[in-house]
Scaffold this active site. Structure first.
Site, mmCIF file in Angstrom:
data_model
loop_
_atom_site.group_PDB
_atom_site.id
_atom_site.type_symbol
_atom_site.label_atom_id
_atom_site.label_comp_id
_atom_site.label_asym_id
_atom_site.label_seq_id
_atom_site.Cartn_x
_atom_site.Cartn_y
_atom_site.Cartn_z
ATOM 1 C CG HIS A 359 -11.523 -27.466 -6.904
ATOM 2 N ND1 HIS A 359 -11.981 -27.975 -6.975
ATOM 3 C CD2 HIS A 359 -12.940 -26.933 -7.741
ATOM 4 C CE1 HIS A 359 -12.997 -28.909 -7.416
ATOM 5 N NE2 HIS A 359 -13.497 -27.928 -7.983
ATOM 6 C CE LYS A 548 1.921 -33.723 -4.712
ATOM 7 N NZ LYS A 548 0.728 -33.847 -3.908
ATOM 8 N NE ARG A 549 0.864 -28.249 -13.531
ATOM 9 C CZ ARG A 549 0.172 -27.135 -14.874
ATOM 10 N NH1 ARG A 549 -0.757 -27.607 -15.699
ATOM 11 N NH2 ARG A 549 0.545 -25.443 -15.041
ATOM 12 C CE LYS A 554 0.467 -28.470 -7.051
ATOM 13 N NZ LYS A 554 -1.341 -29.495 -6.612
ATOM 14 C CB THR A 656 -7.350 -36.078 -6.714
ATOM 15 O OG1 THR A 656 -6.839 -35.345 -7.804
ATOM 16 C CG2 THR A 656 -8.643 -35.783 -5.571
ATOM 17 C CE LYS A 660 -6.002 -39.096 -9.237
ATOM 18 N NZ LYS A 660 -5.461 -37.886 -9.554
HETATM 19 C C1 26W Z 1 -7.786 -19.603 -13.192
HETATM 20 C C2 26W Z 1 -6.203 -19.452 -13.261
HETATM 21 C C3 26W Z 1 -6.840 -21.434 -12.350
HETATM 22 C C4 26W Z 1 -7.043 -22.480 -12.409
HETATM 23 C C5 26W Z 1 -6.978 -23.737 -11.912
HETATM 24 C C6 26W Z 1 -7.089 -20.973 -11.063
HETATM 25 C C7 26W Z 1 -6.982 -22.111 -10.394
HETATM 26 C C8 26W Z 1 -7.236 -23.740 -11.152
HETATM 27 C C9 26W Z 1 -8.062 -24.515 -10.004
HETATM 28 C C10 26W Z 1 -8.672 -24.281 -8.519
HETATM 29 C C11 26W Z 1 -6.382 -25.602 -9.302
HETATM 30 C C12 26W Z 1 -7.312 -26.919 -9.079
HETATM 31 O O1 26W Z 1 -6.542 -27.427 -9.612
HETATM 32 N N1 26W Z 1 -6.968 -27.033 -7.513
HETATM 33 C C13 26W Z 1 -6.218 -28.195 -7.494
HETATM 34 O O2 26W Z 1 -8.362 -29.050 -7.450
HETATM 35 C C14 26W Z 1 -8.356 -30.194 -6.755
HETATM 36 C C15 26W Z 1 -9.489 -31.180 -6.953
HETATM 37 O O3 26W Z 1 -10.005 -30.457 -5.512
HETATM 38 C C16 26W Z 1 -7.532 -30.201 -5.035
HETATM 39 O O4 26W Z 1 -7.641 -31.757 -4.928
HETATM 40 C C17 26W Z 1 -6.300 -29.768 -5.497
HETATM 41 O O5 26W Z 1 -6.007 -29.938 -3.999
HETATM 42 C C18 26W Z 1 -6.547 -28.242 -5.985
HETATM 43 O O6 26W Z 1 -4.823 -27.535 -5.409
#
Ligand code: 26W
Length: 809
Positions: A359, A548-549, A554, A656, A660
């Protein structure tokens, strides 16, 4: 089985009966919280019947089952979506109306399970809804965090984090399943010995035990028989309270061990796209992964006995990013140490069972665990990882005809004292996928290019999606009604048929009604905002939204700087006019991410600066929506006119939120990144605003290392003025230095090319201003966006996963 009827009259009776039995109250005396629980438990009763029936059916069927492992499931509230998926909404609406219950107030009583950070967690929740609605057998597996993602408060213009104790009033939807409790072991020592037949065996002793207790939430499919489960594991100490210590007065010692175990499922890490090697996090990952696999094996044996050769035909383990990647060594361990299989046999099964989705390509998000931590916390898992690594490196040395080829160190599972989770997942999964077409390409050509050269057939890209049931049918009932009145109900089960709306672009009466729905949602949002945080917004103005975060990539800063430039134009040019706009931001910042928190301060300061100026106030308003979560997103998305998707091209894996907004008729302002590209492909260039560098340009510019933000500062005078306003007291008169770190970061580093893309962004925004005034043109654009959004339903996404990866029936 006796089935309760759920027509309007029985619902009314049931609600009143529940209040009587559980609360000793009449409807008139009950609080909204009590009414919520009464209503929810009538829905729950209805679901239970279906759930039981479905479980019975599942037992008899010999089909393949999916375990979707994710450290986050950001489900949002359940009550309305459950009623919707049970297709009881009309009965409930009437029943509540006749009882005089204000359904809005009652639904709002449900605490939202904030068991996720952002996109990854929300995607998992959309997937669960689509899996059930497509009648695919699946179990979502995660941790039952006692505290979800922090609640955000804005105090003195800054983010303050407050704990989110979502379970305080009980969770109406979960059911404990004590009979599936199992143990997870940490630490201890491994003894190696040989059996008489020469087989090597491992004896694990002196470990600490934590009990894993599952709680299941039903996931109801839309208008079908399927009710899947979301299984959430809770950690508990197996030891009863230490009575000796307790009796001798040492209460704290008596409690300590219990608390150490329970802490594993206490709180969700508030990190998103940034990784920190915290031991408790590793414990969490192993905790729910191990418990899930133990259950999967137990369930497999119950259904098929001990013939593990068919395991990959009956079970798929999908890992949502690398966080549950320990599923790989854990399944090896269970098959070898518990079931007695040999290495080769176990490895073969694992390689045909586990599939992995990536992701993010952000290097700081890729998980790496110190080998020492892994060895001490999970000694047997560590041994298996080492053996996986040894075999992988041997194969690579053979492949490259050189044991010292530099690619080997890049691809190894353990290298430089670290365990590289992505390498583990890529090398051992049968499928690796990205979440948009561009992201898939980047994974193949860049992030995992060495692996891809060896096994190209493993790699695929499946564009994310969102459930149109929650994000359109539940969140935007007025537009849903209009769509159904116009094209019938076929789109509900085949969302791509939303395209049938396209001809109605030319129908002035339809456009008018579409606009009325938008207007209604804008008013609803204004009322919600006022009640929640006292901010007043004018539904007459354009709602320009970025939600968004908070992350530098971003580029909320691009948006913020643009507002400052508009402010500058208003101040400098007495003849300047524009369409009045309300800029709405929603964003949580990771508590330790300093610059992200400063950006929140900056956005709020811009809002205040505008409020101080009478003329600027006429055109501009900035609001920061506190505690952006699923429930507020459900209010916000339907109200938006413009959707800001500004990531530096190449960095947003998919996005995503963009989908929406689009589905609810907002027009996208975006870079050619992630799924924005695919939105562009759907709506065509006249129905989207694209700006900024393309991902290959970004890549080249980064590699060259020649980018100079100061050069842009020197040549763009509007931008220079806006930047100067950050530090000269214009923005923060109380203390001009407040936001100086943002200023310096932009001017002397600008890692995400904010200044570079600013000119192009600002030009695109001028077009928005012009087009928005042309009501017919704008409405045609919004209708087109909704009409073309069907492909972004997660039903399509799940069908693709199933056809290409899972093969469930
Ligand atoms: C370990 C710390 C950590 C925690 C969460 C690293 C990475 C993440 C996630 C992978 C971050 C995340 O939420 N990525 C998002 O995933 C969405 C679903 O596929 C995408 O639509 C977003 O672009 C992407 O940033």
């Amino acid at each position: 089985m006796p089935t309760t009827r759920f027509d309007k009259e029985s619902i009314k009776e049931a609600i009143i009966g529940k209040l009587q039995r559980y609360n000793g109250k009449t409807l008139e005396d009950a609080t909204n919280q009590q009414i919520y629980h009464a209503v929810a438990s009538t829905v729950r009763d209805q679901i239970m019947q279906k759930w039981m029936a479905y479980k019975e059916k599942e037992k008899k069927e010999q089909g393949k089952k999916l375990y979707y492992l994710s450290v986050e499931f950001l489900t949002g509230r359940s009550l309305y979506c459950n009623i919707l998926n049970m297709t009881s909404q009309e009965n409930y609406r009437l029943a509540m109306k006749e009882l005089g219950i204000d359904y809005r107030k009652v639904f709002a009583e449900e605490p939202e399970p904030g068991l996720g950070n952002g996109g990854l967690g929300r995607l998992a929740a959309c997937f669960m809804d689509s899996l059930a609605s497509l009648s695919l057998p699946a179990m979502g597996c995660t941790i039952r965090y006692e505290y979800g993602l922090f609640r955000q408060k804005i105090i003195d213009g800054r983010q303050v984090e407050v704990p989110d104790s979502w379970l305080e009033n009980g969770n109406a939807w979960e059911m404990p399943v004590p009979e599936d409790t199992c143990e997870v072991h940490y630490g201890g020592k491994i003894e190696t010995y040989f059996e008489e037949n020469g087989n090597m065996r491992f004896y694990h002793h002196d470990y600490q035990t934590v009990e894993a207790i599952p709680y299941d939430m039903p996931v109801v499919g839309y208008d079908c028989e399927t009710v899947n489960s979301l299984r959430m594991w809770r950690a508990r100490s197996p030891k009863a309270l230490d009575f000796d210590s307790f009796n001798s007065g040492d209460y704290f010692k008596a409690m300590k061990e219990q608390e150490l175990a329970a802490v594993i499922s206490k709180v969700l890490y508030p990190e998103d796209n940034h990784y920190e090697g915290k031991e408790l996090r590793l414990k969490q990952h192993y905790f729910f992964t191990s418990a899930t696999l133990q259950y999967a094996l137990k369930d497999f044996k119950r259904r098929f006995g001990n013939d593990f050769s068919i395991f990959p035909d009956k079970v798929t383990i999908h890992i949502n990013d690398t966080h549950p990647g320990l599923a790989i060594p854990e399944l090896m361990r269970l098959l070898m140490d518990e079931e007695g299989l040999g290495w080769d046999e176990a490895e073969n099964i694992v390689r045909r069972t586990v599939a992995y989705t990536n992701h993010t390509i952000m290097p700081e998000a890729l998980e790496k665990w110190p080998e020492k931590m892994m060895r001490e916390l999970l000694p047997r898992i560590y041994m298996i990882l080492q053996e996986i690594n040894r075999r992988l490196c041997a194969r690579l040395a053979e492949e490259y005809h050189n044991g010292f080829d530099p690619r080997i160190a890049r691809m190894a599972v353990t290298a430089y004292d670290m365990v590289h989770m992505a390498n583990l997942c890529v090398s051992m999964s049968y499928s690796v996928n990205g979440v948009s077409q561009l992201h898939g390409e980047i994974l193949k050509e860049d992030t995992f290019r060495d692996f891809c050269k060896l096994e190209p057939e493993k790699f695929t890209a499946i564009t994310n999606g969102i459930t149109h049931r929650r994000w359109l049918m539940s969140a935007n009932r007025m537009l849903t009604g209009l769509i159904t009145d116009t094209i019938g109900t076929g789109w509900i089960k085949e969302p791509e048929r939303l395209r049938e709306l396209l001809p109605y672009r030319d129908d002035a009466a339809f456009r008018e009604k579409f606009d009325q729905a938008k207007r209604h949602n804008k008013e609803r949002f204004a009322a919600f905002l006022k009640a929640r945080q006292g901010d007043i917004v004018d539904p007459e103005t354009m709602y320009d939204v970025q939600a968004k975060r908070l992350h530098e990539y971003k580029r909320q800063l691009l948006n913020a700087l643009h507002i400052m430039v508009l402010y500058g134009r208003i101040k400098d040019d007495p003849n300047f006019t524009m369409q009045p706009r309300t800029f709405i931001f929603g964003a949580k910042a990771s508590p330790a991410y300093y610059i992200a928190k400063q950006i929140i301060r900056m956005i709020i300061s811009i809002g205040r600066m505008i409020e101080r100026d009478e003329r600027a106030r006429k055109y501009l308003k900035v609001v920061f929506l506190e505690n952006y979560d699923v429930s507020s997103a459900e209010m916000l998305m339907p109200a938006a006119d413009l959707s800001e998707q500004l990531s530096t091209a190449g960095y947003e894996a998919s996005g995503t939120g963009n989908m929406k907004f689009m589905m609810n008729g907002a027009v996208t302002m975006g870079t050619m990144d992630g799924a924005n590209i695919e939105i562009y492909d759907q709506v065509g260039q006249d129905n989207i605003y694209i700006f900024g560098m393309r991902s290959n340009t970004v890549r080249d510019l980064k590699q060259e290392g020649s980018y100079s933000p100061t050069h842009i500062y020197e040549t763009n005078s509007e931008l220079r003025k806006a930047l100067t306003a950050i530090i000269d007291g214009t923005l923060t008169p109380e203390n001009p230095a407040t936001l100086q770190d943002i200023y310096h970061s932009l001017l002397f580093s600008d890692p995400y090319f904010v200044l570079k893309d600013f000119g192009s962004y600002s030009m695109a925004q001028r077009r928005v201003d012009k087009d928005y005034q042309d009501r017919e043109k704008w409405l045609r654009m919004t209708v087109t966006n909704t009409a073309c959004s069907g492909i972004f339903s997660s039903d399509r996404t799940i069908r693709e996963y199933n056809e290409r990866i899972w093969h469930l029936k």
